[in-house]
Design a protein around this motif. Structure first.
Motif, PDB file in Angstrom:
ATOM      1  N   SER A  42       7.361   5.531   0.614  1.00 29.09           N
ATOM      2  CA  SER A  42       7.809   6.776   1.250  1.00 29.09           C
ATOM      3  C   SER A  42       6.767   7.307   2.232  1.00 29.09           C
ATOM      4  CB  SER A  42       8.125   7.835   0.191  1.00 29.09           C
ATOM      5  OG  SER A  42       6.941   8.280  -0.436  1.00 29.09           O
ATOM      6  N   LYS A  43       5.539   6.793   2.161  1.00 26.18           N
ATOM      7  CA  LYS A  43       4.486   7.203   3.092  1.00 26.18           C
ATOM      8  C   LYS A  43       4.654   6.547   4.456  1.00 26.18           C
ATOM      9  CE  LYS A  43       1.925   9.388  -0.005  1.00 26.18           C
ATOM     10  NZ  LYS A  43       1.759  10.802  -0.035  1.00 26.18           N
ATOM     11  N   VAL A  44       5.505   5.541   4.532  1.00 25.17           N
ATOM     12  CA  VAL A  44       5.737   4.866   5.807  1.00 25.17           C
ATOM     13  C   VAL A  44       6.857   5.601   6.529  1.00 25.17           C
ATOM     14  CG1 VAL A  44       6.476   2.713   6.908  1.00 25.17           C
ATOM     15  CG2 VAL A  44       4.963   2.654   4.925  1.00 25.17           C
ATOM     16  N   HIS A  45       6.507   6.209   7.644  1.00 33.36           N
ATOM     17  CA  HIS A  45       7.476   6.946   8.444  1.00 33.36           C
ATOM     18  C   HIS A  45       7.869   6.069   9.616  1.00 33.36           C
ATOM     19  CE1 HIS A  45       6.501  10.343   5.969  1.00 33.36           C
ATOM     20  NE2 HIS A  45       5.217  10.106   6.210  1.00 33.36           N
TER      21      HIS A  45
ATOM     22  N   CYS B  25       2.012   0.180  -2.998  1.00 28.75           N
ATOM     23  CA  CYS B  25       1.739   1.488  -2.409  1.00 28.75           C
ATOM     24  C   CYS B  25       3.036   2.274  -2.409  1.00 28.75           C
ATOM     25  CB  CYS B  25       1.182   1.346  -0.999  1.00 28.75           C
ATOM     26  SG  CYS B  25       2.387   0.777   0.197  1.00 28.75           S
ATOM     27  N   ASP B  26       2.993   3.464  -1.913  1.00 31.24           N
ATOM     28  CA  ASP B  26       4.164   4.324  -1.884  1.00 31.24           C
ATOM     29  C   ASP B  26       4.912   4.131  -0.565  1.00 31.24           C
ATOM     30  OD1 ASP B  26       6.039   6.317  -1.937  1.00 31.24           O
ATOM     31  OD2 ASP B  26       4.611   7.949  -2.266  1.00 31.24           O
TER      32      ASP B  26
ATOM     33  N   HIS C 191      -2.492   0.616  -1.885  1.00 27.17           N
ATOM     34  CA  HIS C 191      -3.141   1.905  -2.071  1.00 27.17           C
ATOM     35  C   HIS C 191      -4.543   1.696  -2.615  1.00 27.17           C
ATOM     36  CE1 HIS C 191      -2.216   1.205  -6.211  1.00 27.17           C
ATOM     37  NE2 HIS C 191      -0.920   1.352  -6.020  1.00 27.17           N
TER      38      HIS C 191
ATOM     39  N   ASP D 106      -4.605   3.064   6.788  1.00 24.94           N
ATOM     40  CA  ASP D 106      -3.528   3.414   7.693  1.00 24.94           C
ATOM     41  C   ASP D 106      -2.261   2.805   7.114  1.00 24.94           C
ATOM     42  OD1 ASP D 106      -1.715   3.782   9.705  1.00 24.94           O
ATOM     43  OD2 ASP D 106      -2.814   2.643  11.200  1.00 24.94           O
ATOM     44  N   TYR D 107      -1.283   3.637   6.818  1.00 27.63           N
ATOM     45  CA  TYR D 107      -0.060   3.135   6.205  1.00 27.63           C
ATOM     46  C   TYR D 107       0.831   2.382   7.187  1.00 27.63           C
ATOM     47  CZ  TYR D 107      -0.767   5.271   1.675  1.00 27.63           C
ATOM     48  OH  TYR D 107      -1.250   5.575   0.443  1.00 27.63           O
TER      49      TYR D 107
ATOM     50  N   THR E 255     -10.365   4.696   4.342  1.00 25.67           N
ATOM     51  CA  THR E 255      -9.150   5.344   4.820  1.00 25.67           C
ATOM     52  C   THR E 255      -8.162   4.249   5.174  1.00 25.67           C
ATOM     53  OG1 THR E 255     -10.451   7.152   5.731  1.00 25.67           O
ATOM     54  CG2 THR E 255      -8.199   6.912   6.538  1.00 25.67           C
TER      55      THR E 255
ATOM     56  N   SER F  70       2.458   3.332   9.734  1.00 29.25           N
ATOM     57  CA  SER F  70       3.681   4.013  10.134  1.00 29.25           C
ATOM     58  C   SER F  70       3.537   4.567  11.537  1.00 29.25           C
ATOM     59  CB  SER F  70       3.985   5.141   9.149  1.00 29.25           C
ATOM     60  OG  SER F  70       2.914   6.045   9.109  1.00 29.25           O
TER      61      SER F  70
END
Length: 140
Positions: A51-54, A48-49, A6, A29-30, A27, A32
């Protein structure tokens, strides 16, 4: 492995963690929603979080218990094997887990992922989820 990071970054001096911030115009890019097979590997204490990875189809998210960002590089081995680091109690940002406790499972997971998607072998990475490495994927 344990990416993306992050906007807060950390410098380590032994286990002293000093926070700094990246430029706000960056910016990230996670990683995902990839339309191709992808294996995300996160530390138990991620940078990083997660949960941000979909997850998209054939995407996997693995989390390795008691690890930190530096656990997946040389730091994990150094903290467990170099006497000066052991005497000072430095974990080098590599968490509390002994590297030898999770590397065999992590290696099996990575190999299973590549066997499945590069060799079309009849293996499934989800079958390797354990108390040490937990794996998530989409419902197929």
């Amino acid at each position: 492995m344990d990416a993306p990071v992050h906007h807060n970054t950390y410098d380590y001096d032994g286990d002293e963690r000093n926070s700094s911030t990246l430029d706000s115009d960056i910016t990230l890019d996670y990683g995902s929603d990839f339309a191709k097979p992808f294996l995300h590997i996160f530390a138990g204490k991620p940078m990083c979080d997660p949960s941000k990875v979909h997850l998209a189809t054939n995407n996997f998210k693995a989390t390795v218990k008691d690890t930190e960002h530096n656990s997946f590089g040389d730091h994990g081995f150094l903290k467990d094997n170099v006497t000066v680091f052991q005497k000072k109690g430095w974990h080098l940002g590599a968490g509390n887990a002994n590297t030898l406790s999770y590397y065999p499972e992590l290696n099996s997971l990575i190999r299973a992922f590549f066997d499945k998607f590069l060799k079309a072998a009849p293996v499934h990475p989800m079958n390797l989820s354990s108390d040490i490495v937990t794996i998530e994927t989409t419902k197929e």
